[in-house]
Structure formats: structure tokens, C-alpha cells
Design an enzyme around this catalytic site. Sequence first.
Site, PDB file in Angstrom:
ATOM      1  N   HIS A  98       0.806  -1.221   0.000  1.00  0.00           N
ATOM      2  CA  HIS A  98       0.000   0.000   0.000  1.00  0.00           C
ATOM      3  C   HIS A  98       0.840   1.274   0.000  1.00  0.00           C
ATOM      4  CE1 HIS A  98      -4.396   1.215   1.129  1.00  0.00           C
ATOM      5  NE2 HIS A  98      -3.953   1.844   0.062  1.00  0.00           N
ATOM      6  N   ASP A 121      -9.988  -0.141   4.001  1.00  0.00           N
ATOM      7  CA  ASP A 121      -8.766  -0.736   4.568  1.00  0.00           C
ATOM      8  C   ASP A 121      -8.989  -1.090   6.034  1.00  0.00           C
ATOM      9  OD1 ASP A 121      -6.073  -1.318   5.244  1.00  0.00           O
ATOM     10  OD2 ASP A 121      -5.289   0.355   4.086  1.00  0.00           O
ATOM     11  N   HIS A 123      -6.612  -0.791   8.053  1.00  0.00           N
ATOM     12  CA  HIS A 123      -5.666   0.109   8.723  1.00  0.00           C
ATOM     13  C   HIS A 123      -5.874   1.549   8.268  1.00  0.00           C
ATOM     14  CE1 HIS A 123      -3.855  -3.940   8.305  1.00  0.00           C
ATOM     15  NE2 HIS A 123      -3.487  -3.749   9.557  1.00  0.00           N
ATOM     16  N   ASP A 125      -3.255   3.689   7.881  1.00  0.00           N
ATOM     17  CA  ASP A 125      -2.074   4.081   7.091  1.00  0.00           C
ATOM     18  C   ASP A 125      -1.725   5.550   7.298  1.00  0.00           C
ATOM     19  OD1 ASP A 125      -1.945   1.490   6.228  1.00  0.00           O
ATOM     20  OD2 ASP A 125      -2.868   1.855   4.292  1.00  0.00           O
ATOM     21  N   HIS A 138       4.419   1.146   4.115  1.00  0.00           N
ATOM     22  CA  HIS A 138       3.049   0.851   3.647  1.00  0.00           C
ATOM     23  C   HIS A 138       2.006   1.239   4.695  1.00  0.00           C
ATOM     24  CE1 HIS A 138       2.171  -3.524   5.267  1.00  0.00           C
ATOM     25  NE2 HIS A 138       2.768  -2.795   6.171  1.00  0.00           N
ATOM     26  N   ASP A 226      -7.459  -1.789  -0.039  1.00  0.00           N
ATOM     27  CA  ASP A 226      -6.520  -2.793   0.468  1.00  0.00           C
ATOM     28  C   ASP A 226      -7.313  -4.069   0.713  1.00  0.00           C
ATOM     29  OD1 ASP A 226      -4.862  -4.381   2.165  1.00  0.00           O
ATOM     30  OD2 ASP A 226      -3.817  -2.594   2.877  1.00  0.00           O
ATOM     31  N   ASP A 228      -6.862  -6.328   2.641  1.00  0.00           N
ATOM     32  CA  ASP A 228      -7.007  -6.712   4.041  1.00  0.00           C
ATOM     33  C   ASP A 228      -8.206  -6.044   4.713  1.00  0.00           C
ATOM     34  OD1 ASP A 228      -6.235  -4.177   5.124  1.00  0.00           O
ATOM     35  OD2 ASP A 228      -4.142  -4.782   5.332  1.00  0.00           O
ATOM     36  N   GLU A 271      -2.034  -4.975  -1.975  1.00  0.00           N
ATOM     37  CA  GLU A 271      -1.673  -5.928  -0.914  1.00  0.00           C
ATOM     38  C   GLU A 271      -2.077  -7.367  -1.210  1.00  0.00           C
ATOM     39  OE1 GLU A 271       0.350  -5.446   1.574  1.00  0.00           O
ATOM     40  OE2 GLU A 271       0.403  -3.253   1.882  1.00  0.00           O
TER      41      GLU A 271
END
Length: 299
Positions: A98, A121, A123, A125, A138, A226, A228, A271
Site C-alpha cells: 500500500h 482498509d 488500517h 495508514d 506501507h 486494500d 485486508d 496488498e
Amino acid sequence: MKSISLIGVPMDLGQMRRGVDMGPSAIRYAGVVERLENIGHTVRDRGDVLIEAAERVQDPSTNLRNLKAVAKGNTELAITVDKVITEGDFPLVLGGDHSIAMGTIAGLARHYSNLGIIWYDAHGDLNTGETSPSGNIHGMPLAVSLGIGHPTLTSIHGDSPKIKPENIVIIGARSLDEGERTLIKEKGIKVYTMHEVDRLGMTQVMDETISYLKEKNLDGVHLSLDLDALDPQEAPGVGTPVPGGATYRESHLAMEMLEESKLITSAEFVEVNPILDEKNKTAATAVALIGSLFGEKLL
């Protein structure tokens, strides 16, 4: 129908787990070009941005891994994205980790003065060298795009900041570091954690996101997805899986609603790590979500 330019970015330097550099190939292998062409779009695959092999280093003074190599790769990506938009195509970027969002957004910022961001996402980030527990870049691209972080990163392809905090919506967050939580509150960034997704339902989350962004008089909206964000059972081939993510169906609904809104002017899917995957399941999921984002219908 759109004219889409596909850009692969085989970047694995923004984190420590090897294999995510094969993400663009895995997504192509899962049939992304054919999927988009079957919907009726024109697709030009521009191949991969050159990411040179680099010695993996972490600078103790900055707490950043592979700073120069990550910045160089993202600069090349920014130039490519800039060119794609100049030529009138829709940029669809395939990662890679990412950290590549820094390059994508830097390229977009040359053309959009009031760019909206949907960050789908697990996260935020939003780390910096000072707040990151790992030093993995990332985990920093959204902060960098806001002009927060190391100057080598914030200055990629021109001016900083590239985006405004009030133009960001994060969806699906369930793993935020302390520094990220502080920054979210300081900047007033709109976040729908998985608590909100569970409580409100994805339909309301997306309705509110679309309404919120439509009120901003944006000249473009970029989707940074992302894999994830999805639950690891749905997308096992990611480097930083977090239990309790969005379902396959919720994510399709989100993409379908974005397509109906006609807001999205660029997108990236990142990712995908085939080494960690099960029979290319995560890449196939990415392709299916891309299909929904670009108007694929059952009937």
C-alpha cells in the site's frame, strides 16, 4: 463505457513480507483485463512500473525502511498516473504493497485540486517515522499524502499536501495505532470502523460516505482498496491480516454503490500476496470487486 489504463506496481519494499510484488501478476492471471472487457470497457495494459531491486535497509535516524527505493518507485508511478490522466484514461493501479498509494495520489494531485479519497482498509495508514511501531512505509501513505512525514516522501512528484483531511473517508478500519488515532482526531478525518459497519450496515455506511463526499464540491474521487479490508477468511493472501473484516458480499455492495454514484475517477487495489494466498483466491476476489466497481451486473 470507460477507457481504462491498467498499471501494475510490483512493490514489496514498503513492508517486510516478500511476495506482494507478485500481486499485479496474480490479479492479471485472475482475469482482470477480460473481466473489464466483457463489461464493455476498453483496457490498455501499460505493464508494470519498474521497481528496481534494492538492498533492504532501515535508517535508525528516521525509523523508515527502504526510504530511497520506495520514494523512487512511487515517483515513477506518479509520472505514469499523471500521463494516463493527461491522455484521458481512467487509471486502475494494481499493487504491490500500500505504499504505492503515495505515487498514485501524487500523480492524481497534478490534475485534481480538490480530490476525495475513499480508503477501504483495515488500517488507517496514517503513521509517520515517529509513530510507526515497524518503520514500514506501507503504513504511512495516507499521512504522506496529507503532507505529514519525511520530506523525501511528501515531496514526491511536486507540491505537498496532495489531499485535504476533510476529503477523506476511511471504511473498514479495525487496527489503528495510537499515533493514528491521535491524528484522526486532530484532523477530523471521517472513519467508519468495523463497529460502524456492523451497527449501521454497509448500505448506510456507503450512503453516508457518498453523501458526505458529494457535499465537498470535489473534482475527483480516488478509491484505494486494500484487500485486508476484507476478513482473512475471504482474502487470506494479504501481508497484515486482521480478523473481523468486511465480508465478500458487503464489499461487493460497497463497490456496486460506488459505481451507481459515478463518483470514482481512479482506483487502486493493493496488498495481494500470492505466496500467502490459497489458490489465488485473494486475486480472484480483487478481480470480482473490480468487476462490481466498473458496472458488472448479474442481470
